[in-house]
Scaffold this motif. Structure first.
Motif, PDB file in Angstrom:
ATOM      1  N   SER A  66       0.848  -1.198   0.000  1.00 17.60           N
ATOM      2  CA  SER A  66       0.000   0.000   0.000  1.00 17.60           C
ATOM      3  C   SER A  66       0.879   1.242   0.000  1.00 17.60           C
ATOM      4  O   SER A  66       2.078   1.182   0.262  1.00 17.60           O
ATOM      5  CB  SER A  66      -0.952  -0.008   1.198  1.00 17.60           C
ATOM      6  OG  SER A  66      -0.231  -0.023   2.402  1.00 17.60           O
ATOM      7  N   ASN A  67       0.283   2.365  -0.299  1.00 20.57           N
ATOM      8  CA  ASN A  67       1.056   3.595  -0.472  1.00 20.57           C
ATOM      9  C   ASN A  67       1.368   4.337   0.818  1.00 20.57           C
ATOM     10  O   ASN A  67       1.992   5.382   0.770  1.00 20.57           O
ATOM     11  CB  ASN A  67       0.314   4.532  -1.432  1.00 20.57           C
ATOM     12  CG  ASN A  67       0.301   3.969  -2.830  1.00 20.57           C
ATOM     13  OD1 ASN A  67       1.237   3.319  -3.263  1.00 20.57           O
ATOM     14  ND2 ASN A  67      -0.786   4.201  -3.543  1.00 20.57           N
ATOM     15  N   ASN A  68       0.996   3.819   1.946  1.00 21.87           N
ATOM     16  CA  ASN A  68       1.195   4.583   3.176  1.00 21.87           C
ATOM     17  C   ASN A  68       1.974   3.816   4.245  1.00 21.87           C
ATOM     18  O   ASN A  68       1.753   4.019   5.427  1.00 21.87           O
ATOM     19  CB  ASN A  68      -0.161   5.029   3.731  1.00 21.87           C
ATOM     20  CG  ASN A  68      -1.092   3.848   3.969  1.00 21.87           C
ATOM     21  OD1 ASN A  68      -0.761   2.717   3.651  1.00 21.87           O
ATOM     22  ND2 ASN A  68      -2.252   4.126   4.531  1.00 21.87           N
ATOM     23  N   VAL A  69       2.896   2.956   3.833  1.00 18.73           N
ATOM     24  CA  VAL A  69       3.731   2.234   4.784  1.00 18.73           C
ATOM     25  C   VAL A  69       5.192   2.631   4.578  1.00 18.73           C
ATOM     26  O   VAL A  69       5.548   3.169   3.520  1.00 18.73           O
ATOM     27  CB  VAL A  69       3.549   0.706   4.668  1.00 18.73           C
ATOM     28  CG1 VAL A  69       2.175   0.277   5.154  1.00 18.73           C
ATOM     29  CG2 VAL A  69       3.766   0.231   3.254  1.00 18.73           C
ATOM     30  N   TYR A  70       6.017   2.357   5.567  1.00 22.43           N
ATOM     31  CA  TYR A  70       7.396   2.848   5.538  1.00 22.43           C
ATOM     32  C   TYR A  70       8.193   2.363   4.325  1.00 22.43           C
ATOM     33  O   TYR A  70       9.122   3.025   3.879  1.00 22.43           O
ATOM     34  CB  TYR A  70       8.130   2.503   6.839  1.00 22.43           C
ATOM     35  CG  TYR A  70       8.551   1.049   6.947  1.00 22.43           C
ATOM     36  CD1 TYR A  70       9.802   0.638   6.502  1.00 22.43           C
ATOM     37  CD2 TYR A  70       7.714   0.086   7.493  1.00 22.43           C
ATOM     38  CE1 TYR A  70      10.199  -0.688   6.589  1.00 22.43           C
ATOM     39  CE2 TYR A  70       8.098  -1.236   7.591  1.00 22.43           C
ATOM     40  CZ  TYR A  70       9.342  -1.614   7.140  1.00 22.43           C
ATOM     41  OH  TYR A  70       9.723  -2.925   7.249  1.00 22.43           O
ATOM     42  N   TYR A  71       7.854   1.234   3.765  1.00 20.77           N
ATOM     43  CA  TYR A  71       8.633   0.674   2.660  1.00 20.77           C
ATOM     44  C   TYR A  71       8.044   0.982   1.284  1.00 20.77           C
ATOM     45  O   TYR A  71       8.618   0.588   0.272  1.00 20.77           O
ATOM     46  CB  TYR A  71       8.804  -0.840   2.831  1.00 20.77           C
ATOM     47  CG  TYR A  71       7.508  -1.581   3.077  1.00 20.77           C
ATOM     48  CD1 TYR A  71       6.607  -1.837   2.050  1.00 20.77           C
ATOM     49  CD2 TYR A  71       7.175  -2.002   4.362  1.00 20.77           C
ATOM     50  CE1 TYR A  71       5.420  -2.497   2.277  1.00 20.77           C
ATOM     51  CE2 TYR A  71       5.984  -2.673   4.600  1.00 20.77           C
ATOM     52  CZ  TYR A  71       5.114  -2.922   3.559  1.00 20.77           C
ATOM     53  OH  TYR A  71       3.936  -3.582   3.792  1.00 20.77           O
ATOM     54  N   SER A  72       6.921   1.676   1.202  1.00 20.50           N
ATOM     55  CA  SER A  72       6.253   1.904  -0.086  1.00 20.50           C
ATOM     56  C   SER A  72       7.174   2.530  -1.130  1.00 20.50           C
ATOM     57  O   SER A  72       7.334   1.980  -2.230  1.00 20.50           O
ATOM     58  CB  SER A  72       5.033   2.812   0.091  1.00 20.50           C
ATOM     59  OG  SER A  72       4.105   2.262   0.958  1.00 20.50           O
ATOM     60  N   ASP A  73       7.739   3.681  -0.813  1.00 17.98           N
ATOM     61  CA  ASP A  73       8.600   4.363  -1.783  1.00 17.98           C
ATOM     62  C   ASP A  73       9.826   3.526  -2.128  1.00 17.98           C
ATOM     63  O   ASP A  73      10.278   3.510  -3.274  1.00 17.98           O
ATOM     64  CB  ASP A  73       9.037   5.728  -1.250  1.00 17.98           C
ATOM     65  CG  ASP A  73       7.899   6.728  -1.187  1.00 17.98           C
ATOM     66  OD1 ASP A  73       6.879   6.526  -1.879  1.00 17.98           O
ATOM     67  OD2 ASP A  73       8.030   7.710  -0.433  1.00 17.98           O
ATOM     68  N   ALA A  74      10.359   2.818  -1.135  1.00 22.26           N
ATOM     69  CA  ALA A  74      11.533   1.982  -1.363  1.00 22.26           C
ATOM     70  C   ALA A  74      11.228   0.852  -2.336  1.00 22.26           C
ATOM     71  O   ALA A  74      12.007   0.579  -3.259  1.00 22.26           O
ATOM     72  CB  ALA A  74      12.040   1.419  -0.034  1.00 22.26           C
ATOM     73  N   VAL A  75      10.108   0.192  -2.157  1.00 22.66           N
ATOM     74  CA  VAL A  75       9.740  -0.921  -3.031  1.00 22.66           C
ATOM     75  C   VAL A  75       9.473  -0.416  -4.450  1.00 22.66           C
ATOM     76  O   VAL A  75       9.921  -1.021  -5.430  1.00 22.66           O
ATOM     77  CB  VAL A  75       8.521  -1.684  -2.471  1.00 22.66           C
ATOM     78  CG1 VAL A  75       8.000  -2.701  -3.479  1.00 22.66           C
ATOM     79  CG2 VAL A  75       8.874  -2.371  -1.154  1.00 22.66           C
ATOM     80  N   ILE A  76       8.786   0.703  -4.575  1.00 23.89           N
ATOM     81  CA  ILE A  76       8.508   1.268  -5.901  1.00 23.89           C
ATOM     82  C   ILE A  76       9.813   1.636  -6.600  1.00 23.89           C
ATOM     83  O   ILE A  76      10.019   1.324  -7.776  1.00 23.89           O
ATOM     84  CB  ILE A  76       7.554   2.479  -5.786  1.00 23.89           C
ATOM     85  CG1 ILE A  76       6.177   1.999  -5.321  1.00 23.89           C
ATOM     86  CG2 ILE A  76       7.470   3.227  -7.108  1.00 23.89           C
ATOM     87  CD1 ILE A  76       5.246   3.116  -4.900  1.00 23.89           C
ATOM     88  N   TRP A  77      10.741   2.274  -5.867  1.00 24.19           N
ATOM     89  CA  TRP A  77      12.060   2.618  -6.421  1.00 24.19           C
ATOM     90  C   TRP A  77      12.826   1.364  -6.841  1.00 24.19           C
ATOM     91  O   TRP A  77      13.366   1.292  -7.948  1.00 24.19           O
ATOM     92  CB  TRP A  77      12.863   3.423  -5.393  1.00 24.19           C
ATOM     93  CG  TRP A  77      14.319   3.481  -5.697  1.00 24.19           C
ATOM     94  CD1 TRP A  77      14.942   4.298  -6.600  1.00 24.19           C
ATOM     95  CD2 TRP A  77      15.342   2.656  -5.134  1.00 24.19           C
ATOM     96  NE1 TRP A  77      16.288   4.026  -6.631  1.00 24.19           N
ATOM     97  CE2 TRP A  77      16.555   3.029  -5.734  1.00 24.19           C
ATOM     98  CE3 TRP A  77      15.344   1.636  -4.178  1.00 24.19           C
ATOM     99  CZ2 TRP A  77      17.769   2.423  -5.411  1.00 24.19           C
ATOM    100  CZ3 TRP A  77      16.546   1.044  -3.850  1.00 24.19           C
ATOM    101  CH2 TRP A  77      17.749   1.431  -4.461  1.00 24.19           C
ATOM    102  N   ALA A  78      12.868   0.368  -5.955  1.00 25.26           N
ATOM    103  CA  ALA A  78      13.625  -0.853  -6.238  1.00 25.26           C
ATOM    104  C   ALA A  78      13.033  -1.615  -7.424  1.00 25.26           C
ATOM    105  O   ALA A  78      13.764  -2.163  -8.246  1.00 25.26           O
ATOM    106  CB  ALA A  78      13.683  -1.742  -4.999  1.00 25.26           C
ATOM    107  N   SER A  79      11.723  -1.617  -7.524  1.00 21.50           N
ATOM    108  CA  SER A  79      11.070  -2.279  -8.661  1.00 21.50           C
ATOM    109  C   SER A  79      11.372  -1.533  -9.962  1.00 21.50           C
ATOM    110  O   SER A  79      11.704  -2.158 -10.972  1.00 21.50           O
ATOM    111  CB  SER A  79       9.568  -2.352  -8.432  1.00 21.50           C
ATOM    112  OG  SER A  79       8.928  -2.897  -9.553  1.00 21.50           O
ATOM    113  N   ALA A  80      11.287  -0.221  -9.934  1.00 21.98           N
ATOM    114  CA  ALA A  80      11.546   0.582 -11.131  1.00 21.98           C
ATOM    115  C   ALA A  80      12.987   0.435 -11.613  1.00 21.98           C
ATOM    116  O   ALA A  80      13.268   0.597 -12.799  1.00 21.98           O
ATOM    117  CB  ALA A  80      11.238   2.056 -10.852  1.00 21.98           C
TER     118      ALA A  80
END
Length: 182
Positions: A66-80
């Motif tokens: 989900s977009n509101n957890v501590y790892y959200s931005d990290a996972v999106i960055w790592a996937s991209a």
């Protein structure tokens, strides 16, 4: 050091370094839990922090992030950046405890993403528990072991299916950052 549970721990130096550099936090104000397994979400967050909290596109390919957890931005960055893939087409499993072989895979993808120049011998090192290493992880385990980032556990055992602890992750990260900054 605020943690009361790392006195005389084999990875005290590396845990201190990871905490001081805001890569790994405690699980409570005075507790680190060095022998607790690290999760996929935690590990990806650490790599993202090492890179300076980079932004990524807003496309989130995983239905379990989900977009509101501590790892959200990290996972999106790592996937991209092709550092992580899901456990299937649209699941990341952020709370899944990560294995040592999967840390090797993520770290090798990370090194390739940041274009670190590393050299290892082509000689294949056979581990006692070689048959436990998944096919997709064999090269990564070899490379990360030869680089000194992921060490064995004695008796030529690499323990690829073993869950990586928070202390092991701190030690591996310390060795990884040493390689990338040299």
């Amino acid at each position: 050091m605020p943690f009361i549970d790392i006195d005389n721990h084999w990875a005290t130096k590396e845990i201190h370094w990871a905490y001081k550099n805001n890569l790994l936090n405690g699980t409570a104000p005075d507790t680190f839990e060095p022998n607790t397994a690290i999760t996929r979400g935690m590990l990806v967050t650490v790599l993202w922090r090492m890179e300076g909290y980079p932004s990524a596109d807003n496309f989130n390919p995983f239905i379990d992030v989900s977009n509101n957890v501590y790892y959200s931005d990290a996972v999106i960055w790592a996937s991209a950046n092709n550092i992580v893939m899901g456990i299937d087409d649209n699941l990341f499993a952020p709370d899944l405890e990560i294995t040592r072989q999967d840390i090797a895979v993520l770290f090798l993808r990370y090194l390739d993403n940041i274009e670190v120049d590393y050299a290892v011998t082509q000689e294949y090192r056979e581990f006692t528990d070689e048959n436990d290493i998944a096919g997709y992880a064999k090269n990564a385990v070899q490379v990360l072991n030869k680089l000194g980032i992921i060490n064995g556990k004695g008796n030529n055992i690499i323990d690829p299916q073993g869950k990586a602890t928070r202390a092991e992750a701190a030690a591996m990260l310390y060795r990884l950052i040493t390689l990338t900054k040299s």
